[in-house]
Design a protein around this motif. Structure first.
Motif, PDB file in Angstrom:
ATOM      1  N   UNK A 138      42.782  37.598  32.508  1.00 46.68           N
ATOM      2  CA  UNK A 138      44.176  37.150  32.535  1.00 46.68           C
ATOM      3  C   UNK A 138      44.304  35.852  33.334  1.00 46.68           C
ATOM      4  N   UNK A 139      43.576  35.767  34.469  1.00 45.57           N
ATOM      5  CA  UNK A 139      43.598  34.537  35.248  1.00 45.57           C
ATOM      6  C   UNK A 139      43.065  33.349  34.479  1.00 45.57           C
ATOM      7  N   UNK A 227      38.841  32.045  38.499  1.00 49.61           N
ATOM      8  CA  UNK A 227      38.179  32.414  39.752  1.00 49.61           C
ATOM      9  C   UNK A 227      39.118  32.220  40.934  1.00 49.61           C
ATOM     10  N   UNK A 228      39.935  31.170  40.908  1.00 48.99           N
ATOM     11  CA  UNK A 228      40.894  30.949  41.995  1.00 48.99           C
ATOM     12  C   UNK A 228      41.995  32.002  42.002  1.00 48.99           C
ATOM     13  N   UNK A 236      33.063  36.200  37.352  1.00 56.71           N
ATOM     14  CA  UNK A 236      31.657  36.316  36.941  1.00 56.71           C
ATOM     15  C   UNK A 236      31.416  37.676  36.283  1.00 56.71           C
ATOM     16  N   UNK A 237      31.959  38.732  36.876  1.00 54.56           N
ATOM     17  CA  UNK A 237      31.777  40.067  36.310  1.00 54.56           C
ATOM     18  C   UNK A 237      32.399  40.165  34.917  1.00 54.56           C
ATOM     19  N   UNK A 287      27.111  28.319  40.673  1.00 51.51           N
ATOM     20  CA  UNK A 287      26.769  27.064  41.330  1.00 51.51           C
ATOM     21  C   UNK A 287      27.939  26.549  42.177  1.00 51.51           C
ATOM     22  N   UNK A 288      29.152  26.750  41.678  1.00 54.72           N
ATOM     23  CA  UNK A 288      30.336  26.307  42.422  1.00 54.72           C
ATOM     24  C   UNK A 288      30.508  27.086  43.709  1.00 54.72           C
TER      25      UNK A 288
END
Length: 289
Positions: A138-139, A227-228, A236-237, A287-288
């Motif tokens: 959703x993000x 991710x934010x 990632x999951x 990597x980020x």
């Protein structure tokens, strides 16, 4: 918003300058150039803008998505609350939230306005992802809306369409004139239209490569946005879950590029992929970190 408008205007100016240089080299008169650019812009932008303006309606109709107005169960309540929280964090208006029936894990966002968009998830996603993974998906979709990806993609497609139409007709005219012995009293014949059709296909393939390159870049940005909003480990999951369950998407063509799950391609086929391989997206997030 202002950055996208500036980019759009700069891109159009670059196209006009390049078209002017090309046509000057090929000997096309300014009067012909003006009329051709107007015609090309009408046809080039017309289809992409109509698709953008009707994208929400078309997506709901094509997928049979059910828009949640009053939650019927805890899952629908959680979807609304999660999207509302993420939309506030991203600084956009509350999108419509919908569920569509499909076996694969997928979701998409669409809409012409970042304050009046649509986020839809598949029933396969609700069955096969846990809450953390679904939150990350959703993000990702909310990030697409916040980034203005639907509008930017439509404008880019319009510019590319315009350039294809103009270049095909200019080059087609030059080739046809050469084949006819440069006779000025001769109008365009069947050979000219055949040449233009072939050139539009060839230039259209190159334009598609450019559009898909941009589409792949925006997926990395949407992953970073997801991710934010939800957390890097959740994003990632979610991508790892998609990789384990990756299959053929059932999303209609008009919204497939906006789904979270991408296809797989090798060699030249990669140039026409709307999404990067999931392994590359996961590696970029790691990597980020």
């Amino acid at each position: 918003m202002f950055t996208r408008i500036a980019l759009f205007l700069a891109t159009n100016l670059a196209v006009l300058v390049l078209a002017g240089i090309v046509m000057s080299i090929l000997g096309v008169h300014p009067q012909q150039l003006g009329g051709l650019l107007v015609m090309a812009a009408i046809f080039g932008f017309g289809g992409s803008l109509i698709s953008l303006l009707t994208s929400k309606w078309m997506a709901k109709r094509a997928t049979g998505a059910y828009v949640i107005t009053q939650p019927r169960n805890e899952t629908e309540r959680w979807l609304l609350e999660t999207v509302r929280r993420q939309a506030q964090a991203a600084g956009i208006g509350m999108p419509e939230v919908a569920i569509y029936d499909a076996p694969e894990i997928n979701a998409f966002a669409t809409g012409a306005n970042r304050n009046n968009a649509l986020v839809a998830v598949s029933t396969g996603l609700l069955r096969n992802m846990n809450a953390d993974e679904a939150e990350a998906v959703l993000g990702h979709e909310v990030a697409h809306i916040a980034n203005g990806d639907m509008v930017t993609m439509a404008l880019l497609q319009g510019v590319l369409n315009t350039f294809v139409i103009v270049l095909a007709r200019v080059v087609g005219g030059v080739v046809d004139s050469y084949l006819s012995g440069n006779r000025e009293d001769r109008g365009p014949g069947l050979a000219y239209f055949a040449i233009v059709m072939v050139l539009e296909i060839v230039f259209g393939l190159f334009a598609t490569m450019i559009a898909m390159w941009f589409s792949r870049r925006r997926e990395f940005r949407a992953d970073a946005g997801g991710a934010r909003l939800a957390g890097r480990h959740k994003m990632i999951a979610a991508l790892e879950r998609l990789a384990l369950n990756q299959g053929q998407s059932t999303l209609p063509a008009q919204v497939a590029a906006f789904g979270i799950a991408g296809g797989m391609g090798q060699g030249l086929r990669r140039l026409f992929m709307s999404h990067p391989p999931l392994s590359e997206r996961i590696a970029a997030l790691r990597a980020a970190a």
